[in-house]
Design a protein around this motif. Structure first.
Motif, PDB file in Angstrom:
ATOM      1  N   GLN A 157       5.219  -1.412  -9.233  1.00  0.00           N
ATOM      2  CA  GLN A 157       4.448  -2.430  -8.471  1.00  0.00           C
ATOM      3  C   GLN A 157       3.862  -1.908  -7.193  1.00  0.00           C
ATOM      4  OE1 GLN A 157       7.624  -5.278  -7.097  1.00  0.00           O
ATOM      5  NE2 GLN A 157       6.440  -6.774  -8.143  1.00  0.00           N
ATOM      6  N   MET A 158       4.833  -0.965  -6.456  1.00  0.00           N
ATOM      7  CA  MET A 158       4.310  -0.502  -5.211  1.00  0.00           C
ATOM      8  C   MET A 158       3.147   0.370  -5.383  1.00  0.00           C
ATOM      9  SD  MET A 158       6.528  -1.685  -3.006  1.00  0.00           S
ATOM     10  CE  MET A 158       6.529  -3.037  -3.702  1.00  0.00           C
ATOM     11  N   ARG A 188       0.155  -2.002  -5.437  1.00  0.00           N
ATOM     12  CA  ARG A 188      -0.129  -2.621  -4.211  1.00  0.00           C
ATOM     13  C   ARG A 188      -0.944  -1.829  -3.153  1.00  0.00           C
ATOM     14  NH1 ARG A 188       5.365  -5.968  -2.674  1.00  0.00           N
ATOM     15  NH2 ARG A 188       5.286  -7.240  -4.291  1.00  0.00           N
ATOM     16  N   TYR A 208       2.338   6.318  -0.219  1.00  0.00           N
ATOM     17  CA  TYR A 208       3.174   5.811  -1.220  1.00  0.00           C
ATOM     18  C   TYR A 208       4.741   5.840  -1.161  1.00  0.00           C
ATOM     19  CZ  TYR A 208       4.478   5.040  -6.122  1.00  0.00           C
ATOM     20  OH  TYR A 208       5.056   4.668  -7.381  1.00  0.00           O
TER      21      TYR A 208
END
Length: 171
Positions: free
Chosen positions: A126-127, A130, A140
């Motif tokens: 998910q990160m 995004r 990141y």
């Protein structure tokens, strides 16, 4: 004649019945003592093994948190995708390596650990999604750490709390 037979037979049957009842209780108590002794002996042997399994899973919980996962890799030499894949691989490997430990704990605790693993993998993915185009692996890593600690009680913390509670019952 019938009275004579009854005079000897009835007391004999009563004695045989009494002896049977006493012997039955004696054997039942002996069986319970043996079972208790076997269980006690088994606990002496299994408890240290179970404690080591809980220790290993506590390490798995710690090792699959972003803080630890990111310390183990040279972030600056990786792309976001490479770092994401590395993190997912490390999470999977930690659990795969310790899969056999599940036999020493409750199914509820193991399910909580699997949930923490799955949530961490989903969080890593998910990160990565995004991130804006052109982000670096350092960006990141920062997003992972910031978002992970901003979520309140994490699945890892819940799993660790449950693990500690189960160990508390064992000790």
């Amino acid at each position: 004649m019938f009275l004579e037979i009854c005079k000897y037979t009835i007391p004999s049957l009563i004695i045989v019945l009494c002896v049977w009842i006493v012997m039955h209780h004696f054997y039942k108590n002996e069986h319970q003592k043996r079972m208790w002794e076997l269980q006690r002996q088994s606990q002496k042997e299994i408890s240290p093994i179970r404690l080591r399994a809980y220790e290993r899973l506590a390490l798995v919980i710690e090792r699959t948190q972003p803080d630890h996962l990111l310390m183990e890799v040279n972030i600056s030499e990786m792309t976001v995708l490479q770092l994401q894949q590395h993190l997912l691989r490390q999470i999977r490997l930690e659990f795969d390596h310790n899969m056999s430990q599940q036999i020493y704990m409750s199914a509820e605790l193991w399910d909580k650990l699997i949930f923490a693993r799955d949530e961490m993998a989903a969080f890593v993915n998910q990160m990565a999604v995004r991130l804006p185009e052109g982000s670096t692996s350092m960006d990141y890593a920062k997003v992972l750490l910031t978002a992970y600690h901003a979520n309140g009680e994490t699945p890892h913390e819940k799993a660790m709390a449950m693990l500690k509670a189960e160990v508390g019952k064992l000790i």
